[in-house]
Design a protein around this motif. Structure first.
Motif, PDB file in Angstrom:
ATOM      1  N   HIS A  46       0.867  -1.184   0.000  1.00 32.85           N
ATOM      2  CA  HIS A  46       0.000   0.000   0.000  1.00 32.85           C
ATOM      3  C   HIS A  46       0.902   1.232   0.000  1.00 32.85           C
ATOM      4  O   HIS A  46       2.001   1.196   0.573  1.00 32.85           O
ATOM      5  N   VAL A  47       0.458   2.285  -0.631  1.00 30.56           N
ATOM      6  CA  VAL A  47       1.196   3.549  -0.635  1.00 30.56           C
ATOM      7  C   VAL A  47       0.269   4.660  -0.174  1.00 30.56           C
ATOM      8  O   VAL A  47      -0.841   4.815  -0.699  1.00 30.56           O
ATOM      9  N   ALA A 306      -2.937   0.857  -9.040  1.00 24.69           N
ATOM     10  CA  ALA A 306      -2.041   0.825 -10.201  1.00 24.69           C
ATOM     11  C   ALA A 306      -2.562  -0.176 -11.231  1.00 24.69           C
ATOM     12  O   ALA A 306      -2.793  -1.345 -10.915  1.00 24.69           O
ATOM     13  N   SER A 307      -2.735   0.287 -12.472  1.00 26.63           N
ATOM     14  CA  SER A 307      -3.211  -0.590 -13.546  1.00 26.63           C
ATOM     15  C   SER A 307      -2.081  -1.391 -14.177  1.00 26.63           C
ATOM     16  O   SER A 307      -2.332  -2.337 -14.933  1.00 26.63           O
ATOM     17  N   ARG A 308      -0.848  -0.993 -13.888  1.00 34.02           N
ATOM     18  CA  ARG A 308       0.341  -1.677 -14.419  1.00 34.02           C
ATOM     19  C   ARG A 308       1.529  -1.341 -13.531  1.00 34.02           C
ATOM     20  O   ARG A 308       1.445  -0.458 -12.670  1.00 34.02           O
ATOM     21  N   ASP A 309       2.616  -2.047 -13.718  1.00 35.85           N
ATOM     22  CA  ASP A 309       3.855  -1.673 -13.032  1.00 35.85           C
ATOM     23  C   ASP A 309       4.331  -0.327 -13.582  1.00 35.85           C
ATOM     24  O   ASP A 309       4.354  -0.118 -14.805  1.00 35.85           O
ATOM     25  N   PHE A 310       4.708   0.580 -12.696  1.00 36.38           N
ATOM     26  CA  PHE A 310       5.271   1.847 -13.155  1.00 36.38           C
ATOM     27  C   PHE A 310       6.069   2.481 -12.020  1.00 36.38           C
ATOM     28  O   PHE A 310       6.052   1.997 -10.886  1.00 36.38           O
ATOM     29  N   GLN A 319       1.710  -3.420 -10.290  1.00 33.32           N
ATOM     30  CA  GLN A 319       0.322  -3.511 -10.715  1.00 33.32           C
ATOM     31  C   GLN A 319      -0.544  -4.041  -9.570  1.00 33.32           C
ATOM     32  O   GLN A 319      -0.175  -4.990  -8.882  1.00 33.32           O
ATOM     33  N   GLY A 320      -1.698  -3.411  -9.372  1.00 34.95           N
ATOM     34  CA  GLY A 320      -2.612  -3.845  -8.326  1.00 34.95           C
ATOM     35  C   GLY A 320      -2.389  -3.197  -6.979  1.00 34.95           C
ATOM     36  O   GLY A 320      -3.192  -3.379  -6.058  1.00 34.95           O
ATOM     37  N   THR A 321      -1.314  -2.411  -6.843  1.00 33.32           N
ATOM     38  CA  THR A 321      -1.037  -1.752  -5.563  1.00 33.32           C
ATOM     39  C   THR A 321      -2.019  -0.616  -5.324  1.00 33.32           C
ATOM     40  O   THR A 321      -2.179   0.261  -6.172  1.00 33.32           O
ATOM     41  N   PRO A 322      -2.694  -0.598  -4.171  1.00 26.96           N
ATOM     42  CA  PRO A 322      -3.586   0.528  -3.864  1.00 26.96           C
ATOM     43  C   PRO A 322      -2.802   1.731  -3.346  1.00 26.96           C
ATOM     44  O   PRO A 322      -1.811   1.575  -2.625  1.00 26.96           O
ATOM     45  N   LEU A 323      -3.245   2.913  -3.726  1.00 27.58           N
ATOM     46  CA  LEU A 323      -2.674   4.164  -3.235  1.00 27.58           C
ATOM     47  C   LEU A 323      -3.786   4.983  -2.596  1.00 27.58           C
ATOM     48  O   LEU A 323      -4.857   5.152  -3.185  1.00 27.58           O
TER      49      LEU A 323
END
Length: 411
Positions: A46-47, A306-310, A319-323
């Motif tokens: 999570h960020v 996140a819709s993708r790694d960035f 990808q998939g990480t909630p902010l």
């Protein structure tokens, strides 16, 4: 904080933010979170975003999606489809990602263009005057009056109600259901908390289907009648989407303006040295509203995924990480604002994050500003003795911050 200070774990800070006590005054907790930096990475899971520049970028970042559309909800909130509140919420533009969001916003957005909002000035001024006079009469005996119920809610729903074609006699009874629906926006552990919002949403769905049928048979000058005509001319939305977005507009354009009005009036009463400026100087009033939106915003946090790694400001985000964008913390970022904990309506280049940004910038932003700017000079011209009384409290919510009660006296 100095180098010898032990920082509290970010998750512990969030737990306290989610407590009732934390919601009454979250700002010291935001500063504790900020001490970890503008981006607070919790083990890649999570960020939390506390910085102004970082929040502003996140609101415009194509790699970050709303964490509340139906596809994302399937991953983060299993079982949500059994609840009417979220089934209806994911059908409106605010809780949709593209291409649905772009299609719905294009259909509804023209009604809130800057040119059309300017044309609403006479209506807004009339309803503002009516709301101020109602407050004056409610407190004429010298007793305490709840500003939220007798003024802020009444004014906010009066504006959006007239625009949507909701008869004035139907508006007062909608407050409880609007509040129940907004509870769905807070972090949810037990899906049972959605039940009151489910029931409220079903009642509103029934109400708006009936309203659409009535206005289709007998159109008026309201926006709903215009959208019904546009659908008949080949507009690319369904009747279900029309009803879903009418509910969105009612809830969003009542609850958030109600909170902005209450918070702004409270700040004005707390700073009586600014009353002359509010009564006589429209430019000063506009600055006062901007500073109110920054200092104590109605929207405190927004969620993305996140819709993708960035890479985000040097931080790898999978990808998939909630902010969680702590908008209210960004509004007090000392890297962006001088003395951010000081309320200063003369602040220059003020850019609060309260009304979002990018493709999800608040559709009713210009109308919300006009409503508050119309109200303030009328309120303090008519009621120069307006004062706060004991018993003020904020609702038990973190995403949407607003007073549950705000007792005042008017003389």
């Amino acid at each position: 904080m100095n180098g010898t200070t032990t920082l509290r774990d970010p998750l512990d800070i969030m737990v306290q933010l989610l407590s009732y006590e934390g919601k009454q005054n979250p700002y010291p907790l935001y500063e504790e979170m900020r001490a970890h930096g503008p981006l607070v990475d919790v083990g890649g899971a999570h960020v939390f975003v506390t910085g102004h520049a970082e929040c502003a970028k996140a609101l415009r970042e194509p790699a970050l999606l709303l964490s509340t559309d139906d596809a994302v909800q399937d991953q983060r909130l299993p079982g949500w489809r059994e609840h009417a509140s979220w089934r209806w919420l994911t059908r409106n533009m605010l809780f949709s990602n593209d291409p649905r969001h772009e299609r719905l916003r294009r259909f509804f957005g023209n009604a809130f263009s800057a040119q059309r909002v300017v044309a609403l000035r006479e209506m807004v001024d009339r309803l503002s005057t009516d709301a101020v006079e109602h407050l004056a009469q409610a407190g004429a005996d010298g007793g305490t009056v709840d500003l939220v119920g007798e003024f802020s809610f009444r004014y906010a729903i009066g504006v959006i109600g007239e625009l949507l074609g909701i008869p004035p006699e139907d508006q007062p009874g909608m407050r409880a259901d609007i509040g129940a629906i907004t509870l769905a926006l807070d972090p949810i552990g037990d899906l049972g908390v959605l039940v009151p919002g489910d029931q409220a949403m079903e009642r509103f769905a029934e109400y708006f289907y009936a309203l659409v049928a009535r206005l289709r048979a007998a159109p008026g000058p309201d926006m709903t009648s215009g959208w019904i005509r546009a659908m008949g001319d080949g507009g690319e939305i369904t009747e279900e989407e029309l009803v879903a977005n009418l509910m969105l507009l009612l809830v969003a354009a009542t609850e958030a303006p109600m909170d902005l009005i209450s918070n702004t009036v409270r700040l004005a009463v707390e700073h009586p040295d600014h009353h002359d400026g509010l009564r006589t100087d429209p430019e000063f009033t506009a600055g006062f509203v901007d500073e109110s939106f920054r200092f104590d915003p109605a929207v405190q946090a927004l969620n993305r995924v996140a819709s993708r790694d960035f890479e985000f400001f040097g931080l790898p985000v999978a990808q998939g990480t909630p902010l969680t964008l702590l908008i209210a913390a960004g509004n007090r970022d000392p890297r962006r604002f001088t003395d951010p904990g000081v309320f200063d309506p003369t602040r220059r280049d003020n850019q609060p994050l309260t009304l979002s940004a990018g493709s999800h910038y608040c559709l009713g932003a210009a109308l919300a500003r006009m409503s508050v700017e119309s109200m303030l000079p009328r309120l303090f011209d008519r009621l120069p003795g307006l004062a706060l009384a004991k018993g003020a409290s904020f609702r038990d919510q973190i995403v949407q911050r607003g007073h549950d009660r705000l007792p005042v006296t008017v003389k």
